[in-house]
Design an enzyme around this catalytic site. Structure first.
Site, PDB file in Angstrom:
ATOM      1  CB  THR A 195      -0.889   0.023   1.264  1.00 56.12           C
ATOM      2  OG1 THR A 195      -1.686  -1.158   1.261  1.00 56.12           O
ATOM      3  CG2 THR A 195      -1.798   1.240   1.285  1.00 56.12           C
ATOM      4  NE  ARG A 223      -8.897  -7.147   3.226  1.00 53.19           N
ATOM      5  CZ  ARG A 223      -7.953  -6.215   3.315  1.00 53.19           C
ATOM      6  NH1 ARG A 223      -7.369  -5.745   2.247  1.00 53.19           N
ATOM      7  NH2 ARG A 223      -7.581  -5.739   4.485  1.00 53.19           N
ATOM      8  CB  VAL A 224     -12.783  -3.795  -0.260  1.00 55.93           C
ATOM      9  CG1 VAL A 224     -12.319  -2.344  -0.281  1.00 55.93           C
ATOM     10  CG2 VAL A 224     -13.173  -4.244  -1.666  1.00 55.93           C
ATOM     11  N   GLY A 225     -10.095  -3.616   1.758  1.00 59.38           N
ATOM     12  CA  GLY A 225      -9.609  -3.107   3.043  1.00 59.38           C
ATOM     13  C   GLY A 225      -9.960  -1.652   3.244  1.00 59.38           C
ATOM     14  N   GLY A 247      -1.518  -0.897   7.073  1.00 64.89           N
ATOM     15  CA  GLY A 247      -1.656  -1.972   8.036  1.00 64.89           C
ATOM     16  C   GLY A 247      -2.929  -2.762   7.802  1.00 64.89           C
TER      17      GLY A 247
HETATM   18  C1  SD4 Z   1      -5.295  -3.239   3.379  1.00 65.56           C
HETATM   19  N1  SD4 Z   1      -4.328  -1.349   4.524  1.00 65.56           N
HETATM   20  O1  SD4 Z   1      -5.676  -3.650   2.287  1.00 65.56           O
HETATM   21  C2  SD4 Z   1      -4.140  -2.254   3.406  1.00 65.56           C
HETATM   22  C3  SD4 Z   1      -2.866  -3.034   3.476  1.00 65.56           C
HETATM   23  C4  SD4 Z   1      -1.624  -2.252   3.776  1.00 65.56           C
HETATM   24  O2  SD4 Z   1       0.711  -2.164   3.650  1.00 65.56           O
HETATM   25  O3  SD4 Z   1      -1.639  -1.155   4.240  1.00 65.56           O
HETATM   26  N2  SD4 Z   1      -0.457  -2.810   3.520  1.00 65.56           N
HETATM   27  O4  SD4 Z   1      -5.773  -3.615   4.440  1.00 65.56           O
END
Ligand code: SD4
Length: 334
Positions: A195, A223-225, A247
């Site tokens: 990310t 899945r979506v973060g 994160g």
């Molecule tokens: C997520 N926050 O898809 C992103 C992953 C991330 O460094 O930050 N990775 O949950």
């Protein structure tokens, strides 16, 4: 509570002596701040525009495009796939007028950040997902890239398929012995940074932010973060400040993370303390669980002051302004 008061608090004073010195003003603009050490070249791309009196929204888009162009990096179409072997991308952008656009779960589009901007500028909507986002891209002059995985992603996926464990634990930095800010790896060898989030203030004092990601490696398809969700992975309030996160996205979503950070700044917290308070919200709910995951926030306020905080050690941010161009390690809670 301001940073100075925080440092005066019992027990923390000594620890503070050894911590890197964070600039707490004087106000500096333009400035761009991004997640991770991989943010340095991203900042350079954004700085080209910022240093020529460009607008922050153009600068953050340029920064995000830079990393999306970097095949075999862990962001963009070269990123790690989901458990079905498909790379799905999420991105969002927000400007000083609270205009915002986002795409999620989009496949085979090289610059999801520019697609998010197109959503922002030429639709009445904020977010398009999946097939619909791809169709919108094609109708707007974007082209379809190959569905093939990058060489790195192919290797990592093959390795993952051997065990196919689904462990949504990311970004706890396990450094190999190849430099203080070398890429961070899981025990199984996979890279866990996928990310890029960045926020910027231009010379007019306007704030914008952008996030682009391939999301959690080997996630369930669909899945979506937090990254493309306005208020979770990115929030900008031009009167107050801007924040982004990295994160475990599920934990960030649960507390509307970056909106929470900006609201703490609205109530007088420094950027660093605002990020710390948001991390505490996650940790205080379930400390045992928090020990197994990482979330980091970075924030920039309207004065050009910035800060960051993480749950665990290892979160770093890249900062570029007239007066500096460097990586800072964030303080952490656990
Ligand atoms: C997520 N926050 O898809 C992103 C992953 C991330 O460094 O930050 N990775 O949950």
């Amino acid at each position: 509570m301001h940073r100075k008061d925080f440092l005066k608090m019992g027990g923390l004073g000594l620890a503070a002596i050894n911590l890197p010195k964070w600039p707490i003003g004087p106000a500096t603009k333009p400035i761009v701040i991004s997640t991770w050490d991989s943010g340095m070249p991203v900042n350079a791309a954004a700085w080209k525009l910022l240093s020529a009196n460009g607008k922050s929204v153009d600068a953050v888009e340029a920064g995000a495009r830079y990393i999306e162009d970097t095949i075999n990096c862990c962001v963009g179409i070269g990123g790690y796939p989901d458990r079905n072997g498909i790379v799905t991308l999420d991105a969002c952008i927000m400007d000083e007028h609270a205009n915002c656009g986002a795409v999620a779960g989009v496949e085979r589009i090289k610059h999801p950040i520019s697609l998010a901007r197109r959503v922002m500028e030429s639709t009445p909507h904020v977010m398009l997902v999946g097939q619909g986002a791809q169709e919108f891209a094609l109708q707007n002059g974007f082209t379809l890239e190959s569905a093939d995985l990058s060489a790195d992603a192919k290797d990592a996926y093959k390795k993952w398929l051997e065990k196919t464990h689904y462990k949504p634990v990311i970004n706890i930095e396990k450094k190999k012995d190849n430099g203080p800010f070398a890429p961070h790896f899981f025990d199984d060898g996979s890279v866990n940074h996928d990310t890029m989030g960045l926020v910027a203030m231009d010379s007019a004092g306007d704030l914008s932010g952008a996030v682009t990601t391939s999301g959690m490696a080997f996630k369930i398809h669909g899945r979506v973060g937090d990254s493309p969700i306005i208020g979770a992975g990115l929030f900008v309030d031009n009167e107050i400040g801007a924040a982004t996160s990295s994160g475990l996205g599920e934990e960030v979503i649960r507390i509307c993370g970056t909106h929470t950070v900006v609201e703490y700044m609205r109530h007088g917290y420094s950027p660093e303390d605002a990020c710390k308070k948001a991390c505490e919200r996650i940790v205080n709910r379930d400390r045992e669980k928090a020990k197994t995951l990482q979330v980091g926030f970075l924030a920039l306020n309207k004065n050009g002051e910035y800060g960051a905080y993480a749950i665990q050690k290892g979160f770093v941010i890249s900062v570029t302004s007239e007066s500096e161009n460097q990586i800072h390690e964030a303080k952490f809670l656990l």
